[in-house]
Design an enzyme around this catalytic site. Structure first.
Site, mmCIF file in Angstrom:
data_model
loop_
_atom_site.group_PDB
_atom_site.id
_atom_site.type_symbol
_atom_site.label_atom_id
_atom_site.label_comp_id
_atom_site.label_asym_id
_atom_site.label_seq_id
_atom_site.Cartn_x
_atom_site.Cartn_y
_atom_site.Cartn_z
ATOM 1 N N LYS A 126 64.292 35.905 81.064
ATOM 2 C CA LYS A 126 63.651 37.521 80.308
ATOM 3 C C LYS A 126 65.410 38.277 81.466
ATOM 4 C CE LYS A 126 59.206 37.217 79.475
ATOM 5 N NZ LYS A 126 58.554 35.975 80.247
HETATM 6 C C1 LIG Z 1 57.936 34.675 78.913
HETATM 7 C C2 LIG Z 1 57.967 33.130 79.359
HETATM 8 C C3 LIG Z 1 57.386 32.499 77.948
HETATM 9 C C4 LIG Z 1 57.274 33.024 76.687
HETATM 10 O O1 LIG Z 1 58.221 34.062 76.155
HETATM 11 P P1 LIG Z 1 57.829 34.969 75.477
HETATM 12 O O2 LIG Z 1 59.168 35.404 74.524
HETATM 13 O O3 LIG Z 1 57.286 35.869 75.570
HETATM 14 O O4 LIG Z 1 57.724 33.922 73.332
HETATM 15 C C5 LIG Z 1 58.281 31.428 78.639
HETATM 16 N N1 LIG Z 1 58.324 31.075 79.637
HETATM 17 C C6 LIG Z 1 58.644 31.724 80.556
HETATM 18 C C7 LIG Z 1 58.702 31.157 82.016
HETATM 19 C C8 LIG Z 1 58.012 33.079 80.070
HETATM 20 O O5 LIG Z 1 58.315 34.412 81.734
#
Ligand SMILES: *Cc1c(COP(=O)(O)O)cnc(C)c1O
Length: 461
Positions: A110
């Site tokens: 993220k």
């Molecule tokens: C947010 C997240 C996901 C999921 O991603 P999306 O974009 O919500 O589908 C998967 N793994 C981790 C570690 C995350 O932080």
């Protein structure tokens, strides 16, 4: 580039959609068309920042100069991403590559979006001498990434909602130990979907949002999607000498943001064979892929908490394509879904769109098994989310194509789970060594829309 809502026909520009996150009609913003990327024109040794500028450029053109965009991108990705490399790759077998997207400051993918998204907000806020209050619902990683990016901003306050007891201690402490005054971490006694609903309802209250200069940084924000599309291209370019080869990406999925970014890359010309939706027991998307019925269930608490989601917000963007880009149909189906919690499509009519996707659900037992297997076979530690991705990729068992597994988090973020499985301690990275001794600051907010509104009204910029 112009944008529109999945539920309306009005046109918007990039700044509009950056700041409003969700459209007034409740829909999600999508670009009017898909600019095409000519891979033949991209050098294999291109830097991440130059590639990002290239990919993002058509989406902000007319509004941000190439020079400004390139500066923003350089700043976002030069200092914050440690470990020397923005992305590191780990070959497991000849056709299996783990794409480590966790080298950013908060150790999950993220950071890619947040480290650029927040400076994009500041770019406009500085120009206009304006202020902004961001709200975000987090299942753990979005919040820490957003908080880390916002702490440096003079123009932004952030209100970050997390579900009590449903994120890891490491994740909570990453957020609660930040001392800057513009950070408000709000604990909600509920699930992630409750947090997300509160955020969505506040955004939908257009008057309140405008009055209080509110915007959102959840994965429904279009800018996050396009920023994430970059690493699909980057991964492909770094691994392919022959640009006509199609590849698979397996993506641990919750809110359908990350994998949708892969779909966008595919629409822009990336040779993708399959995008594999990896889910945990919260398998709404896996059930949809098999039955054509999109139906929420109760949220199950798992060892991959960032995927403990039953409403995949970004999925509306794909449904919009399934409904042949009809804003009327999307609006009426989504409104029905909001009431009945179920939506059905005709799978046969949507073959073209859905054929690039496949899906696989991984249970907690399977996660445990694959984490142990990979550790014992390769000495490599997977985090539980990435474990669903690898399991899904192996289930899909495609030796004809290169299989990329997106690794969404550093296993240290989920050390409780991983250490239990492996029976030994993971090394805490040095910059996090005092995380467990610092004071925490958390605001308790009731699980209602009004409570958060009241809290924002008192603490906004
Ligand atoms: C947010 C997240 C996901 C999921 O991603 P999306 O974009 O919500 O589908 C998967 N793994 C981790 C570690 C995350 O932080």
């Amino acid at each position: 580039m112009n944008y529109k809502s999945t539920r309306g026909s009005k046109k918007f520009n990039f700044k509009d959609i950056l700041f409003s996150g969700l459209a007034e009609d409740g829909g999600l913003f999508v670009p009017i068309n898909w600019p095409q990327v000519n891979l033949k024109e991209i050098e294999q040794n291109i830097t991440y920042s130059d590639l990002a500028t290239n990919i993002i450029k058509p989406f902000v053109q007319d509004e941000i100069s190439i020079k400004d965009l390139n500066n923003l991108v350089e700043n976002a990705y030069s200092n914050q991403f440690s470990k020397g490399e923005i992305i590191s790759f780990k070959n497991l077998t000849d056709n299996e590559v783990i794409v480590e997207l966790f080298n950013g400051p908060t150790l999950a993918f993220k950071d890619f979006a947040m480290q650029l998204l927040i400076p994009l907000f500041d770019y406009y806020l500085d120009k206009e001498k304006n202020k902004l209050n961001l709200i975000v619902a987090t299942s753990g990683d979005t919040g820490s990434a957003a908080i880390d990016a916002v702490r440096k901003s003079k123009n932004i306050n952030i209100f970050c909602l997390f579900p009590k007891g449903r994120i890891s201690e490491f994740q909570r402490r990453q957020m609660s130990t930040v001392t800057e005054k513009n950070i408000f971490l709000c604990e909600i006694d509920g699930t992630f979907d409750d947090c997300q609903r509160i955020v969505k309802e506040i955004l939908k209250d257009y008057k309140f949002s405008v009055q209080n200069k509110i915007s959102a940084v959840n994965s429904i924000n279009w800018a996050r999607i396009i920023i994430q599309s970059v690493y699909y291209f980057y991964t492909y370019i770094k691994f392919n000498n022959n640009i006509d080869n199609k590849v698979n990406f397996s993506v641990p999925t919750g809110n359908f943001g990350d994998i949708y970014a892969g779909y966008v890359a595919y629409k822009m010309g990336l040779p993708v064979n399959r995008l594999i939706i990896a889910t945990n027991e919260n398998d709404i998307l896996d059930r949809f892929m098999k039955s054509g019925i999109y139906k929420t269930d109760t949220v199950v608490k798992t060892t991959s908490p960032s995927m403990d989601i039953q409403i995949a917000s970004n999925f509306e963007r794909l449904l919009y394509e399934v409904f042949d880009k009809s804003e009327k149909l999307t609006a009426s189906e989504m409104l029905k879904f909001e009431v009945n919690k179920t939506l059905k499509i005709n799978k046969d009519n949507s073959k073209d769109i859905l054929s690039v996707f496949s899906s696989c659900k991984t249970t907690m037992d399977e996660i445990e098994k694959i984490i142990k297997d990979i550790y014992h076979s390769f000495g490599y530690v997977l985090d539980p989310h990435t474990a669903t991705g690898l399991n899904a990729s192996r289930n899909h068992s495609d030796s004809q194509h290169l299989n990329f597994i997106l690794s969404t988090a550093n296993p240290i973020k989920f050390s409780d789970t991983v250490e239990k499985y492996l029976g030994n301690k993971l090394d805490l990275l040095s910059n996090f060594s005092n995380l467990f001794s610092l004071d925490e600051r958390i605001y308790k907010v009731d699980n209602t829309i009004q409570s958060l509104k009241d809290f924002i009204t008192i603490n906004k910029l």
